[in-house]
Write an enzyme that holds these catalytic residues in place. Structure first.
Site, PDB file in Angstrom:
ATOM      1  N   ASP A  61       0.815  -1.217   0.000  1.00  0.00           N
ATOM      2  CA  ASP A  61       0.000   0.000   0.000  1.00  0.00           C
ATOM      3  C   ASP A  61       0.850   1.268   0.000  1.00  0.00           C
ATOM      4  O   ASP A  61       0.392   2.327   0.413  1.00  0.00           O
ATOM      5  CB  ASP A  61      -0.972  -0.002   1.194  1.00  0.00           C
ATOM      6  CG  ASP A  61      -0.238  -0.143   2.513  1.00  0.00           C
ATOM      7  OD1 ASP A  61       0.998  -0.324   2.489  1.00  0.00           O
ATOM      8  OD2 ASP A  61      -0.893  -0.068   3.565  1.00  0.00           O
ATOM      9  N   HIS A  97      22.561   1.119 -18.725  1.00  0.00           N
ATOM     10  CA  HIS A  97      21.526   1.534 -17.770  1.00  0.00           C
ATOM     11  C   HIS A  97      21.763   0.916 -16.397  1.00  0.00           C
ATOM     12  O   HIS A  97      20.822   0.512 -15.719  1.00  0.00           O
ATOM     13  CB  HIS A  97      20.129   1.173 -18.298  1.00  0.00           C
ATOM     14  CG  HIS A  97      19.744   1.979 -19.498  1.00  0.00           C
ATOM     15  ND1 HIS A  97      18.770   1.587 -20.386  1.00  0.00           N
ATOM     16  CD2 HIS A  97      20.216   3.160 -19.980  1.00  0.00           C
ATOM     17  CE1 HIS A  97      18.663   2.496 -21.355  1.00  0.00           C
ATOM     18  NE2 HIS A  97      19.530   3.459 -21.128  1.00  0.00           N
ATOM     19  N   ASP A 116      26.068   9.246 -14.164  1.00  0.00           N
ATOM     20  CA  ASP A 116      25.064   9.848 -15.059  1.00  0.00           C
ATOM     21  C   ASP A 116      23.884  10.229 -14.182  1.00  0.00           C
ATOM     22  O   ASP A 116      23.150   9.358 -13.710  1.00  0.00           O
ATOM     23  CB  ASP A 116      24.662   8.830 -16.137  1.00  0.00           C
ATOM     24  CG  ASP A 116      23.667   9.397 -17.140  1.00  0.00           C
ATOM     25  OD1 ASP A 116      23.047  10.440 -16.855  1.00  0.00           O
ATOM     26  OD2 ASP A 116      23.513   8.782 -18.217  1.00  0.00           O
ATOM     27  N   ASP A 139      20.575  16.536 -17.452  1.00  0.00           N
ATOM     28  CA  ASP A 139      21.070  15.177 -17.717  1.00  0.00           C
ATOM     29  C   ASP A 139      22.574  15.285 -17.988  1.00  0.00           C
ATOM     30  O   ASP A 139      22.979  15.727 -19.062  1.00  0.00           O
ATOM     31  CB  ASP A 139      20.304  14.626 -18.932  1.00  0.00           C
ATOM     32  CG  ASP A 139      20.666  13.188 -19.262  1.00  0.00           C
ATOM     33  OD1 ASP A 139      21.444  12.574 -18.519  1.00  0.00           O
ATOM     34  OD2 ASP A 139      20.158  12.687 -20.293  1.00  0.00           O
ATOM     35  N   HIS A 195      25.127   3.615 -28.660  1.00  0.00           N
ATOM     36  CA  HIS A 195      23.930   4.450 -28.497  1.00  0.00           C
ATOM     37  C   HIS A 195      24.064   5.732 -29.318  1.00  0.00           C
ATOM     38  O   HIS A 195      25.115   6.009 -29.888  1.00  0.00           O
ATOM     39  CB  HIS A 195      23.654   4.744 -27.018  1.00  0.00           C
ATOM     40  CG  HIS A 195      24.759   5.474 -26.292  1.00  0.00           C
ATOM     41  ND1 HIS A 195      24.991   6.825 -26.448  1.00  0.00           N
ATOM     42  CD2 HIS A 195      25.691   5.051 -25.410  1.00  0.00           C
ATOM     43  CE1 HIS A 195      26.009   7.183 -25.671  1.00  0.00           C
ATOM     44  NE2 HIS A 195      26.460   6.122 -25.041  1.00  0.00           N
ATOM     45  N   HIS A 224      19.585  13.268 -27.246  1.00  0.00           N
ATOM     46  CA  HIS A 224      18.127  13.205 -27.316  1.00  0.00           C
ATOM     47  C   HIS A 224      17.602  14.571 -26.901  1.00  0.00           C
ATOM     48  O   HIS A 224      18.315  15.356 -26.267  1.00  0.00           O
ATOM     49  CB  HIS A 224      17.597  12.107 -26.386  1.00  0.00           C
ATOM     50  CG  HIS A 224      18.179  12.153 -24.992  1.00  0.00           C
ATOM     51  ND1 HIS A 224      17.700  12.984 -24.008  1.00  0.00           N
ATOM     52  CD2 HIS A 224      19.242  11.505 -24.429  1.00  0.00           C
ATOM     53  CE1 HIS A 224      18.425  12.820 -22.895  1.00  0.00           C
ATOM     54  NE2 HIS A 224      19.378  11.945 -23.131  1.00  0.00           N
ATOM     55  N   HIS A 283      14.071  12.110 -21.716  1.00  0.00           N
ATOM     56  CA  HIS A 283      14.068  11.817 -23.158  1.00  0.00           C
ATOM     57  C   HIS A 283      12.822  12.520 -23.673  1.00  0.00           C
ATOM     58  O   HIS A 283      11.737  11.941 -23.695  1.00  0.00           O
ATOM     59  CB  HIS A 283      14.022  10.311 -23.431  1.00  0.00           C
ATOM     60  CG  HIS A 283      15.268   9.613 -22.939  1.00  0.00           C
ATOM     61  ND1 HIS A 283      15.347   8.256 -22.775  1.00  0.00           N
ATOM     62  CD2 HIS A 283      16.487  10.094 -22.594  1.00  0.00           C
ATOM     63  CE1 HIS A 283      16.558   7.940 -22.332  1.00  0.00           C
ATOM     64  NE2 HIS A 283      17.269   9.040 -22.214  1.00  0.00           N
ATOM     65  N   GLU A 321      26.193  13.370 -25.838  1.00  0.00           N
ATOM     66  CA  GLU A 321      26.713  12.379 -24.898  1.00  0.00           C
ATOM     67  C   GLU A 321      27.420  11.196 -25.546  1.00  0.00           C
ATOM     68  O   GLU A 321      26.977  10.060 -25.413  1.00  0.00           O
ATOM     69  CB  GLU A 321      25.584  11.876 -24.002  1.00  0.00           C
ATOM     70  CG  GLU A 321      24.308  11.449 -24.718  1.00  0.00           C
ATOM     71  CD  GLU A 321      23.256  10.887 -23.747  1.00  0.00           C
ATOM     72  OE1 GLU A 321      23.608   9.981 -22.986  1.00  0.00           O
ATOM     73  OE2 GLU A 321      22.122  11.371 -23.763  1.00  0.00           O
ATOM     74  N   TYR A 324      32.704   2.156 -24.656  1.00  0.00           N
ATOM     75  CA  TYR A 324      32.508   1.105 -23.655  1.00  0.00           C
ATOM     76  C   TYR A 324      33.180  -0.170 -24.145  1.00  0.00           C
ATOM     77  O   TYR A 324      32.751  -0.752 -25.142  1.00  0.00           O
ATOM     78  CB  TYR A 324      31.006   0.855 -23.436  1.00  0.00           C
ATOM     79  CG  TYR A 324      30.225   2.145 -23.307  1.00  0.00           C
ATOM     80  CD1 TYR A 324      30.093   2.787 -22.081  1.00  0.00           C
ATOM     81  CD2 TYR A 324      29.670   2.763 -24.440  1.00  0.00           C
ATOM     82  CE1 TYR A 324      29.399   3.983 -21.968  1.00  0.00           C
ATOM     83  CE2 TYR A 324      28.985   3.964 -24.340  1.00  0.00           C
ATOM     84  CZ  TYR A 324      28.850   4.575 -23.105  1.00  0.00           C
ATOM     85  OH  TYR A 324      28.182   5.765 -23.008  1.00  0.00           O
ATOM     86  N   ARG A 328      31.666   7.986 -20.583  1.00  0.00           N
ATOM     87  CA  ARG A 328      30.684   8.820 -21.279  1.00  0.00           C
ATOM     88  C   ARG A 328      30.829  10.230 -20.743  1.00  0.00           C
ATOM     89  O   ARG A 328      31.119  10.421 -19.553  1.00  0.00           O
ATOM     90  CB  ARG A 328      29.259   8.301 -21.046  1.00  0.00           C
ATOM     91  CG  ARG A 328      28.186   9.171 -21.693  1.00  0.00           C
ATOM     92  CD  ARG A 328      26.808   8.494 -21.843  1.00  0.00           C
ATOM     93  NE  ARG A 328      26.169   8.160 -20.592  1.00  0.00           N
ATOM     94  CZ  ARG A 328      26.084   6.951 -20.085  1.00  0.00           C
ATOM     95  NH1 ARG A 328      26.606   5.921 -20.724  1.00  0.00           N
ATOM     96  NH2 ARG A 328      25.472   6.748 -18.925  1.00  0.00           N
ATOM     97  N   GLU A 388      28.555  13.747 -20.938  1.00  0.00           N
ATOM     98  CA  GLU A 388      27.237  14.207 -21.389  1.00  0.00           C
ATOM     99  C   GLU A 388      26.949  15.615 -20.896  1.00  0.00           C
ATOM    100  O   GLU A 388      27.067  15.895 -19.700  1.00  0.00           O
ATOM    101  CB  GLU A 388      26.153  13.254 -20.861  1.00  0.00           C
ATOM    102  CG  GLU A 388      24.737  13.733 -21.147  1.00  0.00           C
ATOM    103  CD  GLU A 388      23.677  12.709 -20.788  1.00  0.00           C
ATOM    104  OE1 GLU A 388      23.888  11.933 -19.840  1.00  0.00           O
ATOM    105  OE2 GLU A 388      22.622  12.706 -21.472  1.00  0.00           O
TER     106      GLU A 388
END
Ligand code: GLY
Ligand code: MN
Ligand code: MN
Length: 441
Positions: A37, A240, A257, A268, A347, A351, A358, A381, A385, A403, A405
């Site tokens: 709940d 991710h 990130d 971002d 990638h 964006h 996004h 970005e 990798y 990365r 960004e």
């Protein structure tokens, strides 16, 4: 904060685009159960936020262009002393119209009685179908009720259009007020990344760095715009990654990130830096390459360039670098043509950014990448990798993930970087980590 006059301007623009024979229906986001709940933190639908700034669940904004008795209408929860004692304050329909600058507001419990009457006589319904199944069925039910009256001479609507087609094109272009909020969201995130850099050291865990970020966000009234990614060593190669529970080891890189959301608007940022405060030669070589790719990509962000131009520039620099470093073999033309670079850069380079991280807005028009125009905000970005188990790759590159960004807004003659408040030059990053050690040895 976005002012009521700006919300009113947006609603007027949307109604002009929708036309006098239309009705626009924008429901609040549903609440989501986290476990048993308890709920996930509530986040209003970005479309509703964009059009009136109202943050309560169980509400519906309805725009009825040209309606004499009022065009901008809200359904929201009635005040309820008992429920408000447990769950928090409600604005209530009585205060809502005045507070939000709308024409009228009603108890959402009465929506089934009132909304079909508002649909009557309208030929087009703008609504975002497919986002909330339950609400889709309610909209269809209201339209059915109007259809049932067709024999009494009430013409039912005959066109159903995706609201996003109009609204998301509007959201893509940020106003001066929106840019002011986005600059602030970016500055808060930049400050948080600086704090994280000052705090990093071997022996901590990834979550300790996440805590630094959240602390800075909350101090400024912001929340994380998405779950922060804090990945040390090879975890940086998981795009991710969200476990954020591994130890920070001497000699590893840390990829962070994280973005702040302020008044609904996201930032971002990604930075990658050495846990021990000094890039190794191999880490530095990859880092410099990604930074060069980012510079090349940002240089392509200007009006008139295609949306793909920054990505293409980044890919070219990265592909050349992958060949130079021995990550790939063959000719540049072939690596670009066969997309061989995707093994280490899988990638896109960015964006749209706005109320959603996004953000909405088409990237292509009639199959062609759209042109960049002033007021669009996007991320840049690039990354590299190299998975720890990469075959046929010199051992020194394995397990390195980088990365970088930043957030940029397209201006009249180029772009403005919103996230310059956190360093990206390797020397400046090392200096900031060293400063953290001096302050808190
Ligand atoms: N943090 C999500 C992204 O960079 O796209
Ligand atoms: Mn991003
Ligand atoms: Mn990001």
């Amino acid at each position: 904060m976005i002012r009521n006059t700006e919300y009113a301007r947006r609603r007027r623009q949307l109604m002009r685009l929708a036309g006098e024979d239309a009705i626009v229906i924008v429901p609040a986001a549903p609440e989501r159960i986290r476990s048993h709940d308890t709920h996930h933190p509530y986040r209003q639908s970005s479309d509703l936020l964009y059009l009136c700034g109202f943050r309560e669940p169980e509400s519906v904004l309805v725009l009825v262009p040209g309606r004499k008795a009022g065009q901008a209408l809200l359904f929201c929860r009635e005040r309820d002393r008992e429920r408000e004692t447990w769950e928090g304050r409600r604005l209530g329909p009585e205060a809502a119209a005045e507070a939000l600058g709308l024409d009228d507001a009603w108890d959402v419990a009465d929506i089934d009685e009132i909304l079909p009457g508002l649909i009557e006589g309208r030929s087009r319904v703008f609504y975002e179908f497919g986002r909330d199944r339950e609400f889709d069925l309610r909209v269809l039910g209201w339209v059915e009720r109007v259809r049932g009256k067709a024999r009494q001479g009430v013409p039912p609507p005959h066109e159903f259009l995706q609201l996003g087609h109009l609204l998301h094109e509007m959201r893509l272009f940020k106003s001066r007020d929106e840019l002011r909020v986005m600059r602030r969201a970016a500055a808060i995130a930049a400050e948080a990344h600086c704090a994280a850099m000052r705090a990093v050291r071997p022996g901590l865990h990834e979550y300790a760095i996440e805590a630094e970020l959240i602390y800075r966000f909350r101090r400024h009234g912001a929340v994380p715009a998405y779950e922060s990614i804090v990945g040390a060593g090879a975890n940086a190669c998981v795009l991710h990654y969200r476990d954020n529970d591994a130890p920070l080891r001497d000699g590893d890189l840390l990829l962070v990130d994280a973005g702040a959301e302020l008044h609904g608007y996201a930032s971002d940022i990604t930075r990658t830096y050495p846990v021990n405060g000094r890039f190794s030669a191999a880490q530095r070589a990859i880092y410099d390459l990604v930074l060069e790719a980012q510079r090349a990509a940002i240089a392509e962000v200007r009006p008139g360039n295609h949306w793909d131009a920054p990505h293409e520039a980044a890919v070219r620099v990265l592909a050349e670098g992958f060949l130079r470093l021995g990550l790939l073999k063959g000719s540049l033309d072939k690596v670009l043509e066969d997309h061989g670079y995707r093994r280490f850069y899988m990638h896109r380079t960015g964006h749209w950014l706005g109320l959603d991280v996004h953000d909405v807005g088409d990237y292509r028009i009639d199959g062609e990448p759209r042109l960049l125009e002033p007021g669009m905000v996007l991320t840049v970005e690039p990354g590299c990798y190299v998975a720890p188990d990469s075959k046929g790759v010199p051992a020194r590159w394995r397990g390195i993930g980088v990365r970088i960004e930043d957030d940029v807004v397209v201006t009249a003659d180029g772009c403005e970087v919103l996230t310059d408040g956190v360093p990206r030059e390797p020397e400046a990053i090392e200096a900031l980590i060293a400063e953290g050690r001096r302050r808190d040895p």
